[in-house]
Design a protein around this motif. Sequence first.
Motif, mmCIF file in Angstrom:
data_model
loop_
_atom_site.group_PDB
_atom_site.id
_atom_site.type_symbol
_atom_site.label_atom_id
_atom_site.label_comp_id
_atom_site.label_asym_id
_atom_site.label_seq_id
_atom_site.Cartn_x
_atom_site.Cartn_y
_atom_site.Cartn_z
ATOM 1 N N LYS A 7 6.809 -36.117 42.864
ATOM 2 C CA LYS A 7 6.736 -36.269 44.180
ATOM 3 C C LYS A 7 6.483 -34.820 44.880
ATOM 4 O O LYS A 7 7.076 -33.779 44.553
ATOM 5 C CB LYS A 7 7.987 -37.073 44.937
ATOM 6 C CG LYS A 7 8.108 -38.125 44.371
ATOM 7 C CD LYS A 7 9.414 -38.818 44.925
ATOM 8 C CE LYS A 7 9.441 -40.347 44.861
ATOM 9 N NZ LYS A 7 10.751 -40.828 45.372
ATOM 10 N N TYR A 14 -0.045 -29.862 52.392
ATOM 11 C CA TYR A 14 0.209 -30.933 51.280
ATOM 12 C C TYR A 14 -1.119 -31.238 50.598
ATOM 13 O O TYR A 14 -1.032 -31.927 49.714
ATOM 14 C CB TYR A 14 1.113 -31.870 51.387
ATOM 15 C CG TYR A 14 0.974 -32.630 52.662
ATOM 16 C CD1 TYR A 14 1.569 -32.199 53.809
ATOM 17 C CD2 TYR A 14 0.527 -34.020 52.734
ATOM 18 C CE1 TYR A 14 1.447 -33.060 54.966
ATOM 19 C CE2 TYR A 14 0.478 -34.732 53.746
ATOM 20 C CZ TYR A 14 1.110 -34.180 54.973
ATOM 21 O OH TYR A 14 0.929 -34.971 56.005
ATOM 22 N N VAL A 18 -1.934 -31.639 46.892
ATOM 23 C CA VAL A 18 -2.504 -32.740 45.936
ATOM 24 C C VAL A 18 -3.748 -32.482 45.259
ATOM 25 O O VAL A 18 -3.833 -32.639 43.958
ATOM 26 C CB VAL A 18 -2.656 -33.967 46.990
ATOM 27 C CG1 VAL A 18 -3.443 -35.136 46.011
ATOM 28 C CG2 VAL A 18 -1.494 -34.576 47.792
ATOM 29 N N GLN A 39 -6.599 -44.104 45.618
ATOM 30 C CA GLN A 39 -5.617 -43.362 46.495
ATOM 31 C C GLN A 39 -4.222 -44.056 46.620
ATOM 32 O O GLN A 39 -3.266 -43.421 46.679
ATOM 33 C CB GLN A 39 -6.260 -43.811 48.103
ATOM 34 C CG GLN A 39 -7.632 -43.142 48.072
ATOM 35 C CD GLN A 39 -8.338 -43.522 49.449
ATOM 36 O OE1 GLN A 39 -7.355 -43.740 50.616
ATOM 37 N NE2 GLN A 39 -9.366 -43.798 49.576
ATOM 38 N N GLU A 40 -4.086 -45.294 46.297
ATOM 39 C CA GLU A 40 -2.875 -45.905 46.362
ATOM 40 C C GLU A 40 -2.119 -45.570 45.189
ATOM 41 O O GLU A 40 -0.786 -45.188 45.474
ATOM 42 C CB GLU A 40 -3.103 -47.491 46.326
ATOM 43 C CG GLU A 40 -3.663 -48.281 47.604
ATOM 44 C CD GLU A 40 -5.530 -48.005 47.218
ATOM 45 O OE1 GLU A 40 -6.087 -48.542 48.240
ATOM 46 O OE2 GLU A 40 -5.655 -47.443 46.232
ATOM 47 N N ALA A 43 -0.853 -41.720 45.737
ATOM 48 C CA ALA A 43 -0.226 -41.562 46.987
ATOM 49 C C ALA A 43 1.321 -42.111 46.711
ATOM 50 O O ALA A 43 2.304 -41.586 47.001
ATOM 51 C CB ALA A 43 -0.836 -42.475 48.105
ATOM 52 N N GLU A 44 1.352 -43.222 45.620
ATOM 53 C CA GLU A 44 2.627 -43.687 45.608
ATOM 54 C C GLU A 44 3.234 -42.702 44.536
ATOM 55 O O GLU A 44 4.528 -42.227 44.777
ATOM 56 C CB GLU A 44 2.493 -44.781 44.669
ATOM 57 C CG GLU A 44 3.848 -45.757 44.380
ATOM 58 C CD GLU A 44 3.746 -46.869 43.783
ATOM 59 O OE1 GLU A 44 4.652 -47.643 43.282
ATOM 60 O OE2 GLU A 44 2.552 -47.583 43.668
ATOM 61 N N VAL A 48 3.335 -39.538 49.361
ATOM 62 C CA VAL A 48 2.742 -38.959 50.220
ATOM 63 C C VAL A 48 1.947 -40.156 50.767
ATOM 64 O O VAL A 48 1.562 -41.155 50.203
ATOM 65 C CB VAL A 48 1.727 -37.708 50.272
ATOM 66 C CG1 VAL A 48 2.653 -36.540 49.699
ATOM 67 C CG2 VAL A 48 0.807 -37.912 49.162
ATOM 68 N N SER A 49 1.308 -40.137 52.132
ATOM 69 C CA SER A 49 0.564 -41.068 52.639
ATOM 70 C C SER A 49 -1.108 -41.085 51.902
ATOM 71 O O SER A 49 -1.297 -39.988 51.217
ATOM 72 C CB SER A 49 0.306 -40.819 54.078
ATOM 73 O OG SER A 49 -0.321 -39.532 54.445
ATOM 74 N N ARG A 50 -1.654 -42.201 52.456
ATOM 75 C CA ARG A 50 -2.944 -42.154 51.738
ATOM 76 C C ARG A 50 -4.046 -41.106 52.149
ATOM 77 O O ARG A 50 -5.013 -40.297 51.406
ATOM 78 C CB ARG A 50 -3.711 -43.341 51.819
ATOM 79 C CG ARG A 50 -2.979 -44.345 51.002
ATOM 80 C CD ARG A 50 -3.742 -45.587 51.180
ATOM 81 N NE ARG A 50 -3.122 -46.958 50.831
ATOM 82 C CZ ARG A 50 -3.512 -48.180 50.967
ATOM 83 N NH1 ARG A 50 -4.683 -48.252 51.377
ATOM 84 N NH2 ARG A 50 -2.809 -49.223 50.357
ATOM 85 N N SER A 51 -3.760 -40.389 53.314
ATOM 86 C CA SER A 51 -4.661 -39.595 54.312
ATOM 87 C C SER A 51 -4.958 -38.214 53.277
ATOM 88 O O SER A 51 -5.978 -37.700 52.887
ATOM 89 C CB SER A 51 -4.142 -39.201 55.536
ATOM 90 O OG SER A 51 -4.915 -38.288 56.408
ATOM 91 N N VAL A 53 -4.574 -37.728 50.047
ATOM 92 C CA VAL A 53 -5.026 -37.920 48.733
ATOM 93 C C VAL A 53 -6.569 -38.265 49.159
ATOM 94 O O VAL A 53 -7.208 -37.679 48.307
ATOM 95 C CB VAL A 53 -4.263 -38.973 48.296
ATOM 96 C CG1 VAL A 53 -5.034 -39.785 47.047
ATOM 97 C CG2 VAL A 53 -3.014 -39.191 48.012
#
Length: 222
Positions: A7, A14, A18, A39-40, A43-44, A48-51, A53
Amino acid sequence: MTLKFDKIQVRPDYVDEVYRVLLDAISDGSLAPGTRLTQEEIAEQFAVSRSPVLQALRLLKKDGLVQDAPGRGVLVAPLDLDWIGKLYEVRGALDALAAKLAAQRGARIDKSLIAQGQQASRSNDVKSMIDADIAFHNALYQASGNSLIADSAHLHWVHLRRVMGAVLQSSAQRDSIWQEHEAIADAINAGDEARAVELTNLHAERARSNLLQRLGEVLDER
């Protein structure tokens, strides 16, 4: 995708983090050519959020390291041997010019870089080997006194990292690479311009030949 990432701690940069983690994974072969990324899932794993990524994947796509996949996500781009050969021709020309200028101006290459590179080459840490190689070449560019050489070379380093990573995973050339680096450094430190250029050109041609041969074998294995 079965690769597991740690993570990422939330912080202003960030997106870059990534990007860096994915670049390292592509470079050291953890993410092989053809690997699908979404992305999903990323991100998982990064928590972090998808943005960020999405932005990191856009940067990788701009660099030519990933490409659109059928359906969803992106794929890690394949290695193109013809393009890689041309890339090493450009790198060789820049390195030779840097070596020539460095010897002319009486610059010195820190020999501790050689020791660090030799130590890295004896490890199984591909990222450390790549970082050591880049550190040597960056020192060469800095010693030239011409910042445009480094600027030009750095345009291609994301691809050079990936190519080196594919080869260094199982290459028998690790020790000889640093023997050649040491000889180049010695010639520059002695102010022997002709010898520095000769050795740098030879190093670049050997690297190009060995890389294309090894990458051909890697692609055949896949």
